[in-house]
Scaffold this active site. Structure first.
Site, PDB file in Angstrom:
ATOM      1  N   ASP B  16      39.712  47.539  41.209  1.00  0.00           N
ATOM      2  CA  ASP B  16      38.236  48.319  42.296  1.00  0.00           C
ATOM      3  C   ASP B  16      38.120  49.595  40.927  1.00  0.00           C
ATOM      4  O   ASP B  16      38.982  50.433  40.774  1.00  0.00           O
ATOM      5  CB  ASP B  16      39.554  49.302  43.376  1.00  0.00           C
ATOM      6  N   ASP B 112      31.512  48.249  42.939  1.00  0.00           N
ATOM      7  CA  ASP B 112      32.667  49.113  42.352  1.00  0.00           C
ATOM      8  C   ASP B 112      33.262  48.208  42.424  1.00  0.00           C
ATOM      9  O   ASP B 112      34.530  48.636  42.589  1.00  0.00           O
ATOM     10  CB  ASP B 112      32.630  50.264  42.567  1.00  0.00           C
ATOM     11  N   GLU B 113      33.724  47.129  43.397  1.00  0.00           N
ATOM     12  CA  GLU B 113      34.533  46.529  43.031  1.00  0.00           C
ATOM     13  C   GLU B 113      34.370  44.825  42.819  1.00  0.00           C
ATOM     14  O   GLU B 113      33.774  44.258  43.684  1.00  0.00           O
ATOM     15  CB  GLU B 113      35.717  46.804  44.850  1.00  0.00           C
TER      16      GLU B 113
END
Lengths: 379, 418
Positions: B16, B112-113
């Site tokens: 993350d 973003d993860e």
């Protein structure tokens, strides 16, 4: 009311009128079958308000007695139970009588049913048609016309008028057209009776024709067709089939049919049908059941279909002749098979005017049948 | 080495990125480092909301989805910048590339993860060593912080990556659950939204541990199958695989936008519907899909929200068609009350290559307008083996996608993998 009747005749008559009876009716009594008896014979009636069917069984026909012990009268019986009861009775004859409480007694051998009926006076009167717009067709010809057109009617109600078959009569030629806007089927035939008659924009519900076709016998006897503004009546010796007509204007289709072609294929009907059928085995998985047709040199056609998740199929068909431009076109295998199935002739001509335009399928040297299919556009 | 890896189990990472947009901006412009920074769609307008903020800004109470004016009041020296999606896309692509170098089992979840299944990466070292190497590589090469959760399944990995931020690495084993997971409030559990939490609280379930102890039947009664699934996860069971393709099974594409002020003005509403239709059409084109269903969302001034949809027989993808359908829905369902927000969503998506459009007898002339051009393209395609033409697309860099677009980056990831 009372009569003793041959069971098989009664069963057949019941089956006919049941075609008009729907379990979802707005008028409750229409869920029943009306039975009327007089010295001529008995008459059964079924109706769902859109279609009404009367089937008559004569007391005596060609010297053979069908019905005995007739006492005139009438009753309405529940269509949910009556047909099964009659079908399962033990003897070849059945006695039916009623009492003044509208109870129907059905007796055959040792079996005795007492069924609650309804007063026939409550049953709606079928309209009597007053029209001179009548003509005759042979039973088998009408069945053929229905078979050749009704499959192409629309099954969705987005454009209700397209759920019917359009009938036009002009210059002694009668023409039937059906289209669901993706394909079109038409059949033309000359009329042998009543040449002066002419009408257009008569649209008969596809369902009515499909039911009618199941009832009429496949023979050369005449059927009389009478047309009024909003109803059509088909009449044979013992059958009276009345249907509502569809409201609205049927779209003009004749100008949408291409009058010239760029590529013409002449081939054996059955071979093409079987090749399409095989190609569609894999195409069934994709949404529109699409197969591809390509012309090749030496009168060869290539039929193929590719469904990435399943696999692909390619088949070469040797035709009699291919003339004109090269062509590559995709279309629904189902529409093509529907079209080819109703062609009895050995050879079929297909006229293309481009990959994005409707193409015409006709039996070779028979202009009475014309079928049109709209291709699919692939990305 | 293999003592770090379970014999009959998996080792899953959840990676993350920490305040991703803000971190990318700070990496891009080091002067911003250590300062309260926020990214907001429209800093000037009242509808601008905070998309993300740096840890420095969070100290002041600045939160994601907070209106800009409120964030400014909490932190007057807050630096607010508009999002630069190209930068984020680029950084995201690089980060996923690094993950993919470790294992092909990478499942992107958003920009973003993502998850990784490293069960078969013994050769690269212990899970902790792999995580440390990955984290430090992302830090040194991209100058971006991230947190990694290590666990035997996706759910626990996700919970673990949340436990230490920024730059954390957390191992969450099953035997750690009573101590590390179960005391957490139920709202902190991944998969439990506000509505579910409210329902659970009514059952006196306040912590994740409470959920584990609750009667399964009762949970099923209240929350359906989801209740059972949540309970299984809370007790450490999650069989779902790391599926690299999961993200491509997108089901819908939608855009919504808040009006500058609540309005009943037809022209403003039509204008917004047109704009939303254009955005949806652009995104459909980008993904090369078409749709059959259009859904319209109307949120009124009092936050009452309705959604209405219609399914068409034909596939649609053009702006004009989407607008036409959306507008139709609008006219049918608008109550006439002032409107705060409108949304247009395309559903029932199908890839263009997978469909064939059945032409219609009464409309084929319109449908085949470009027939001649298409014919030439087909000929040349045959001649050269592939289509020598490329359809010109509007340059999209100037189109700033809103917050709902964050999954579109995945097309970049997908293309880079091909």
């Amino acid at each position: 009311m009372k009569f003793v009747i041959k069971r098989d005749l009664l069963i057949e008559s019941i089956q006919h009128v049941m075609k008009a009876i729907s379990s979802r009716v707005t008028i409750p009594i229409l869920s029943g079958i009306k039975i009327e008896a007089n010295q001529d014979g008995i008459k059964l009636t079924g109706s769902d308000a859109d279609i009404s069917i009367e089937s008559f069984i004569p007391r005596e026909e060609d010297g053979i007695v069908n019905i005995e012990e007739i006492e005139a009268g009438s009753i309405v019986v529940q269509a949910k139970y009556f047909p099964d009861i009659i079908r399962k009775l033990p003897l070849k004859t059945v006695e039916i009588n009623t009492d003044d409480q509208f109870q129907v007694n059905i007796i055959s051998g040792g079996a005795e049913f007492h069924l609650n009926g309804q007063d026939a006076a409550e049953y709606p009167q079928l309209p009597v048609l007053h029209t001179d717009n009548s003509f005759e067709l042979k039973n088998d010809l009408l069945k053929e016309v229905i078979r050749q057109t009704v499959f192409a009617v629309s099954t969705v109600e987005t454009r209700p008028i397209l759920t019917g078959v359009n009938m036009n009569l002009d210059n002694g030629q009668i023409k039937f057209v059906a289209t669901d806007s993706h394909r079109l089927a038409s059949r033309e035939l000359p009329l042998t009776t009543n040449h002066d008659l002419s009408f257009k924009n008569i649209v008969i519900p596809g369902r009515s024709l499909a039911e009618l076709s199941k009832i009429i016998d496949d023979n050369e006897e005449n059927i009389t067709i009478s047309v009024t503004e909003n109803q059509i009546l088909f009449q044979t010796k013992h059958l009276y089939f009345l249907s509502r007509l569809l409201d609205g204007n049927y779209p003009e289709t004749s100008r949408l049919i291409p009058d010239q072609s760029k590529t013409t294929v002449l081939t054996k009907t059955k071979e093409l049908l079987q090749a399409i059928d095989r190609a569609s085995l894999l195409a069934k998985e994709n949404r529109n059941n699409v197969v591809k047709l390509e012309t090749r040199a030496n009168h060869q056609l290539v039929i193929s279909s590719n469904t990435p998740e399943v696999g692909q199929v390619i088949e070469e068909v040797t035709t009699e002749e291919i003339t004109g431009d090269e062509l590559k076109i995709s279309f629904s295998a189902k529409y093509m098979m529907d079209a080819l199935k109703i062609i009895q002739e050995e050879y079929v001509t297909i006229k293309f005017t481009g990959a994005m335009r409707p193409f015409i399928i006709q039996p070779n040297e028979n202009d009475q049948i014309l079928q049109l299919i709209l291709p699919v556009r692939t990305y | 080495m293999s003592k770090w890896y379970p014999k009959n189990g998996r080792v899953i990472f959840h990676l993350d990125m920490n305040s991703f947009y803000a971190s990318v901006e700070a990496a891009y412009n080091p002067a911003l480092k250590g300062k309260p920074l926020a990214i907001a769609g429209n800093p000037e307008e009242r509808r601008g909301i905070i998309v993300t903020s740096s840890y420095e800004a969070r100290k002041y109470g600045v939160r994601t989805t907070m209106p800009v004016w409120q964030a400014r009041r909490l932190c007057p020296e807050l630096i607010i910048i508009r999002p630069n999606f190209e930068r984020y896309r680029h950084a995201s692509k690089e980060m996923f590339k690094m993950m993919a170098e470790i294992t092909p089992y990478v499942q992107p979840v958003s920009i973003d993860e993502g998850y990784m299944d490293i069960s078969e990466c013994q050769a690269l070292g212990s899970p902790l060593e792999i995580a440390e190497a990955l984290q430090s590589r992302i830090k040194s090469e991209l100058d971006l912080p991230c947190s990694i959760g290590i666990a035997p399944n996706k759910f626990l990995a996700k919970m673990a990556s949340d436990m230490k931020k920024p730059m954390g690495i957390t191992v969450l084993r099953k035997r750690d659950l009573p101590e590390k997971l179960w005391p957490l409030p139920i709202e902190d559990m991944y998969g439990v939204g506000a509505k579910t939490a409210e329902k659970l609280r009514k059952l006196d379930i306040c912590t994740i541990g409470d959920l584990v102890k609750t009667d399964t039947f009762q949970l099923k009664h209240t929350l359906g199958v989801n209740g059972e699934r949540l309970q299984k996860r809370a007790s450490g069971e999650d069989q779902s695989p790391v599926d690299p393709n999961a993200i491509y099974d997108f089901k819908s594409i939608g855009n919504s936008e808040t009006l500058p002020e609540d309005t009943v003005d037809d022209s403003k509403i039509t204008q917004l519907l047109r704009k939303l239709s254009r955005k949806v059409a652009n995104r459909l084109e980008r993904k090369e899909v078409v749709c059959q269903t259009i859904q319209l969302m109307i949120r009124y001034h009092n936050r009452k929200t309705i959604t209405r949809s219609v399914t068409k027989a034909q596939y649609i993808s053009e702006e004009a068609d989407i607008f036409w359908v959306a507008n139709d829905l609008f006219e049918q369902h608008w109550t006439g009350e002032p409107i705060r927000l409108l949304g247009v969503t395309a559903q029932g998506l199908v890839e263009k290559t997978a469909i064939a459009e059945q032409l219609d007898l009464f409309h084929y002339q319109d449908q085949v307008e470009n027939e001649a051009i298409q014919g030439v393209i087909d000929q040349l395609t045959d001649k050269y083996g592939k289509n020598p033409f490329k359809s010109t697309k509007q340059k999209r860099d100037d189109i700033q996608p809103g917050t709902s677009f964050q999954k579109d980056f995945l097309d970049d990831f997908r293309n880079s993998n091909e």
